[in-house]
Write an enzyme that holds these catalytic residues in place. Structure first.
Site, PDB file in Angstrom:
ATOM      1  N   GLU A  39       0.829  -1.210   0.000  1.00  0.00           N
ATOM      2  CA  GLU A  39       0.000   0.000   0.000  1.00  0.00           C
ATOM      3  C   GLU A  39       0.859   1.254   0.000  1.00  0.00           C
ATOM      4  O   GLU A  39       1.860   1.335   0.733  1.00  0.00           O
ATOM      5  CB  GLU A  39      -0.891  -0.035   1.250  1.00  0.00           C
ATOM      6  CG  GLU A  39      -2.297   0.412   0.993  1.00  0.00           C
ATOM      7  CD  GLU A  39      -3.016  -0.439  -0.054  1.00  0.00           C
ATOM      8  OE1 GLU A  39      -2.984  -0.068  -1.243  1.00  0.00           O
ATOM      9  OE2 GLU A  39      -3.602  -1.453   0.321  1.00  0.00           O
ATOM     10  N   ALA A 130     -14.205   3.810  -1.717  1.00  0.00           N
ATOM     11  CA  ALA A 130     -14.021   2.831  -0.649  1.00  0.00           C
ATOM     12  C   ALA A 130     -12.658   2.165  -0.694  1.00  0.00           C
ATOM     13  O   ALA A 130     -12.402   1.217   0.028  1.00  0.00           O
ATOM     14  CB  ALA A 130     -15.110   1.775  -0.752  1.00  0.00           C
ATOM     15  N   SER A 133     -11.207   0.989  -5.780  1.00  0.00           N
ATOM     16  CA  SER A 133     -10.866   1.430  -7.120  1.00  0.00           C
ATOM     17  C   SER A 133     -12.054   1.629  -8.066  1.00  0.00           C
ATOM     18  O   SER A 133     -11.937   1.405  -9.270  1.00  0.00           O
ATOM     19  CB  SER A 133      -9.878   0.423  -7.725  1.00  0.00           C
ATOM     20  OG  SER A 133      -9.212   0.993  -8.783  1.00  0.00           O
ATOM     21  N   SER A 135     -13.136   4.445  -8.982  1.00  0.00           N
ATOM     22  CA  SER A 135     -12.816   5.569  -9.868  1.00  0.00           C
ATOM     23  C   SER A 135     -11.979   5.105 -11.059  1.00  0.00           C
ATOM     24  O   SER A 135     -12.288   5.436 -12.211  1.00  0.00           O
ATOM     25  CB  SER A 135     -12.088   6.683  -9.099  1.00  0.00           C
ATOM     26  OG  SER A 135     -10.892   6.194  -8.559  1.00  0.00           O
ATOM     27  N   GLU A 167      -5.843   9.896 -15.141  1.00  0.00           N
ATOM     28  CA  GLU A 167      -6.632  10.082 -13.915  1.00  0.00           C
ATOM     29  C   GLU A 167      -6.106  11.245 -13.076  1.00  0.00           C
ATOM     30  O   GLU A 167      -6.802  11.764 -12.199  1.00  0.00           O
ATOM     31  CB  GLU A 167      -6.701   8.769 -13.124  1.00  0.00           C
ATOM     32  CG  GLU A 167      -7.910   8.731 -12.211  1.00  0.00           C
ATOM     33  CD  GLU A 167      -8.190   7.383 -11.591  1.00  0.00           C
ATOM     34  OE1 GLU A 167      -8.008   6.347 -12.274  1.00  0.00           O
ATOM     35  OE2 GLU A 167      -8.607   7.368 -10.422  1.00  0.00           O
ATOM     36  N   ASP A 178      -4.021   0.546 -10.042  1.00  0.00           N
ATOM     37  CA  ASP A 178      -5.445   0.251 -10.218  1.00  0.00           C
ATOM     38  C   ASP A 178      -5.778   0.023 -11.685  1.00  0.00           C
ATOM     39  O   ASP A 178      -6.525  -0.886 -12.047  1.00  0.00           O
ATOM     40  CB  ASP A 178      -6.283   1.406  -9.666  1.00  0.00           C
ATOM     41  CG  ASP A 178      -6.010   1.642  -8.188  1.00  0.00           C
ATOM     42  OD1 ASP A 178      -5.355   0.786  -7.576  1.00  0.00           O
ATOM     43  OD2 ASP A 178      -6.458   2.673  -7.667  1.00  0.00           O
ATOM     44  N   TYR A 230      -3.272  12.467   0.618  1.00  0.00           N
ATOM     45  CA  TYR A 230      -2.627  11.504  -0.294  1.00  0.00           C
ATOM     46  C   TYR A 230      -1.458  12.180  -1.008  1.00  0.00           C
ATOM     47  O   TYR A 230      -0.323  11.681  -1.008  1.00  0.00           O
ATOM     48  CB  TYR A 230      -3.674  11.008  -1.295  1.00  0.00           C
ATOM     49  CG  TYR A 230      -3.194   9.948  -2.257  1.00  0.00           C
ATOM     50  CD1 TYR A 230      -3.394   8.597  -1.987  1.00  0.00           C
ATOM     51  CD2 TYR A 230      -2.543  10.291  -3.439  1.00  0.00           C
ATOM     52  CE1 TYR A 230      -2.974   7.617  -2.869  1.00  0.00           C
ATOM     53  CE2 TYR A 230      -2.120   9.322  -4.329  1.00  0.00           C
ATOM     54  CZ  TYR A 230      -2.334   7.991  -4.041  1.00  0.00           C
ATOM     55  OH  TYR A 230      -1.908   7.028  -4.924  1.00  0.00           O
TER      56      TYR A 230
END
Ligand code: NG1
Length: 407
Positions: A39, A130, A133, A135, A167, A178, A230
């Site tokens: 992660e 959530a 992924s 998006s 993105e 993703d 982020y």
């Protein structure tokens, strides 16, 4: 869970209501994903281990004749959106769902011969914002629809790379995990995703391993505060890397996390980091290099079908995300604790954290106990919309996004 015929029929009704006749010609299904481990390291160029899941974004579409993209959403919370095809599209207001549509369209229009627009309806069986992924699945689905109506054949890795860049239109400086898993996944497997160059290596998941997804009931909406947090972490990682590389005598032009990790074993790197970093930057650096190391060990545990070893690494990952990367929440920690007490071998947040979902890993014999315990102890005392199954489900390792004809 592929959307069944009923779901598609429901989407057809929404399509007819918003877009009239003729009906749609094709459907795209783009899966969400859970990251099993690795992660906040994809944007540092370090390998990760996600798997696509059976819940997905579904887009029913047909070509149109006026070079416009017109998209309705089966979820009334997301109003219909429309814009002209162009290589330079001004965004809707920050946080508007239509910006994910524009992100994909603008990027393809800038680089390919795109003249034909489409009319579409979007449906989803994924929890939104959530960490699974939704998006990126939407961005990929839109790109595949646009490519199809324009007869473009874009290799999957190439498209993944382009859409990861695309993105960024919404303002998040994310990695390419993703988009890569959405386009490269194979059923029954997780994939090790490597970067620079982007590639995906499938690793089979043993039959008796089960992955439980539990939503913390707080959205990790990457359009406001979560996006800032982020992006702040991506900058902190960069600053920590610069200092450690300088300390090790690595030239700035060669300073990547991959280079520093190749230069020293993890224990020595941490020693070096302690002499040139402190406070937050030291914690961020420690998370990144230990997490990268866990990914390699977890891949070996997966190949050896050693669930307990994998579970311990998942636990360590959660501790590192909580203490060093500071992206867990009390609710995510609580899900991990309840799952562990009910027999899961490990549990951790998945995706960016700061809300969103946790994933718990269990044997097939204990999966029901874990689901039951979470239902009783986490969801029982809380208020939420929808049913428990919307928020708590067992993920199955699914295949990549696909486009099929529906007429
Ligand atoms: P989620 O939370 O699923 O959007 C985000 C990034 C990933 C990765 C993870 C943290 C995007 C589109 N996705 O995932 O690239 O960095 O956080 O590991 O930015």
């Amino acid at each position: 869970m592929q959307p069944d015929v009923r779901d598609l029929e429901r989407l057809r009704v929404v399509f007819a209501r918003h877009l009239g006749r003729p009906g749609p010609s094709h459907v795209v299904r783009a899966p969400g994903r859970v990251n099993l481990i690795g992660e906040h390291i994809d944007y540092n160029g370090l390998a990760v281990l996600p798997m696509a899941i059976q819940r997905n974004i579904v887009v029913l579409f047909r070509a149109n004749a006026d070079a416009t993209v017109r998209v309705a959403n089966a979820n009334d919370a997301f109003p219909p959106r429309e814009f002209a095809l162009s290589a330079s599209i001004p965004p809707f207001a920050a946080g508007d769902w239509g910006n994910y549509l524009k992100a994909a369209v603008q990027a393809l229009a800038a680089e390919c011969d795109v003249r034909i627009g489409f009319d579409a309806v979007v449906g989803s069986t994924l929890p939104i914002a959530a960490g699974v992924s939704s998006s990126s699945a939407l961005v990929i689905a839109v790109a595949l629809a646009l490519a199809r109506v324009n007869d473009l054949e874009i290799p999957a890795l190439d498209l993944a790379e382009r859409m990861a860049h695309a993105e960024r239109y919404v303002g998040t400086h994310g990695g390419a995990m993703d988009q890569a898993i959405c386009l490269m996944a194979q059923p029954g497997t997780a994939s090790r995703i490597d970067f620079d160059p982007l590639r995906a290596t499938p690793v089979p998941i043993p039959d008796h391993w089960r992955f439980i997804i539990a939503h913390s009931l707080a959205q990790a909406e990457k359009s406001g505060a979560v996006r800032d947090e982020y992006n702040r972490r991506t900058r902190q990682c960069r600053r920590a890397l610069e200092r450690v590389s300088a300390h090790l005598g690595i030239a700035p032009s060669r300073a990547t996390y991959r280079t520093v990790m190749a230069a020293r074993p993890v224990a020595q790197l941490l020693g070096a980091a302690e002499s040139c970093l402190d406070g937050t930057l030291l914690k961020r650096f420690r998370h990144v290099v230990t997490e990268a190391d866990r990914v390699h060990r977890a891949e070996r545990a997966l190949r050896d079908a050693d669930l307990d070893r994998f579970g311990r690494l998942v636990q360590e990952s959660q501790a590192s995300l909580r203490d060093d990367y500071e992206v867990s929440t009390r609710a995510l920690d609580e899900i991990a604790e309840i799952a562990g007490a009910a027999g899961a071998v490990g549990a951790r947040l998945t995706g960016a954290g700061m809300g969103g979902c946790a994933i718990a890993l269990a044997r097939s014999e204990t999966v029901d106990d874990v689901v039951h315990a979470l239902g009783e102890r986490f969801y029982g005392p809380r208020d939420f919309t929808g049913s428990v199954e919307d928020h708590l489900f067992v993920a199955e390792p699914a295949g990549a996004a696909s486009v099929t004809s529906v007429s």
